[in-house]
Every structure is written in structure tokens, then in C-alpha cells.
Write an enzyme that holds these catalytic residues in place. Sequence first.
Site, PDB file in Angstrom:
ATOM      1  N   SER A  13      50.457  37.810  79.877  1.00 47.90           N
ATOM      2  CA  SER A  13      49.412  38.445  80.512  1.00 47.90           C
ATOM      3  C   SER A  13      50.927  39.517  80.940  1.00 47.90           C
ATOM      4  CB  SER A  13      48.626  38.502  80.967  1.00 47.90           C
ATOM      5  OG  SER A  13      47.866  37.738  79.789  1.00 47.90           O
ATOM      6  N   HIS A  72      48.390  40.318  86.263  1.00 50.42           N
ATOM      7  CA  HIS A  72      47.533  41.691  85.216  1.00 50.42           C
ATOM      8  C   HIS A  72      48.477  42.726  86.371  1.00 50.42           C
ATOM      9  CE1 HIS A  72      44.633  40.465  81.997  1.00 50.42           C
ATOM     10  NE2 HIS A  72      46.151  40.042  82.675  1.00 50.42           N
TER      11      HIS A  72
END
Length: 252
Positions: free
Chosen positions: A158, A204
Site C-alpha cells: 500500500s 499510506h
Amino acid sequence: MGAQCIDCVQAGRRQDAGQRRQYQPAGYGARTIAGARLSSRPVVTPVLISLNVLVYGVTALEAGSPMNNQASDLFNAWVLWPLGVAGGEWWRLVTSGFLHYGAIHLAVNMFSLWIIGRELEILLGKVRFVALYAISLLGGSLLVFQFGGVNGPTAGASGAIYGLLGGVLIAVLRLKLNPGPAIGTIVLNLVLTVSLPNISLFAHLGGLIVGALATAALVYAPAKNRVAWQVCALMLLALALLALYFYRDAQL
């Protein structure tokens, strides 16, 4: 008028082919805003997807379960564990980006990588795309290392994928296109990140910020000595990440 002999046409084609062979390898020809040669087929993106799937397959076989693959020895040796990184196992910052918690986690990330990566790879070119992916992955891992729980494991692609999202936004701005869809996608994903359990916000955010900075260095570099500008900018960014690593390592 308007007629050409067959020999003249063939000679002209041979001359044109010879010029193309000299012209393109010398670095000329149509280029993207990042300086990459025009291409229509992604290569790096499917390779990255294959590597992630391969690593997942190995962990699933070791664990004897496709949904509980984190029980494998390889997963435990590669997962991002801040105390382990501080103990000298620095490779976890990289290897954790190729691990996934179960088949659903893998499928979601690889679908996202395919959708975002194939277009961005064509825009940036293979080498620049690899550099962006790698530095985004490190950015996400290092923000987890800096601010995440010291004894909590983190894994997934991610961070790198959010780096590509940040890259898409910067590329859209550079091309002077409507940034609304890109911004909306990023905001929606960040909302999901803070709303759903067991998702690393730091991974993230780290990937997003570093990916945006790296892409800006690639697409806004001056045309003159473009490669030198790009390499220097990415090296400075990498040195900043390295300084963050040593700072946190000293704390732990």
C-alpha cells in the site's frame, strides 16, 4: 510529377531506417514530460505484480493456509517490525512491501497497482517508474518505523501504491489537466484508511508524500540536463529518508 522510381523509394526507406537506428539510441525522438521514450506496453507493473503474487504463494504454502499466510517463517522474517529494524534487520523496510495478509489483501493491492501503475509507467518510463515505486515503498515503511507502534507488524504494498497515487496527482497537475478525479480518489482512500481497522495510516501517508515529491522531481525537471536533475533530486530525497532511518534507529 508525383512519380518516383522503385529504386528511389527503396533507397529512401533504407536511408530513413538507418537514420532511425542512429537517432533513437542517441537519445532523440518523441518523449514524455518525464523524458521517457514513448511506449504503449507496461513491463515493470506486471513484473511487480508477479513478484507480490509469488511471495504470497510461498508464504501461503509455508503456512498451509491461503488466508492465514502470516504464520509462515518467511512472513515473520520479512514483515515490518520496528524493533526488529532497530535491531539491525533493516531489510524489513523493503521486504514488508511484498507481503500481504491473505488473498483479499493481495487482490485489492494488485488490482490497484495494475490500474494505476500501467499508465504511470508509460508516462515515466521503466527506470523512473521503478525508482518511484521503490522510494515510495521506503517512504511508507520509514513513516511506520518513525511513528508506528514499536512492536506492531506491518505489511503490504500500500505504501508504494499510495506513492503512485501521489505521482498521478502531480502528473495531472504538470499536464494541466483537471485534478479533481485524482484528488477525489486520494481523499476517498484516506477516508477508508482511517475508517477501516488494521490499516496503516502512516504507511499510506508516507508513501503518498514521498511519491508526490519524487514524481515532482521527475516531471518538473528542466529539459536541459534532465537526467542529472532527476538523479540528484531523487538522491536528496533518498538521503532524507536515510537520515530519518538513523534518527529513529538511535531513538530505539
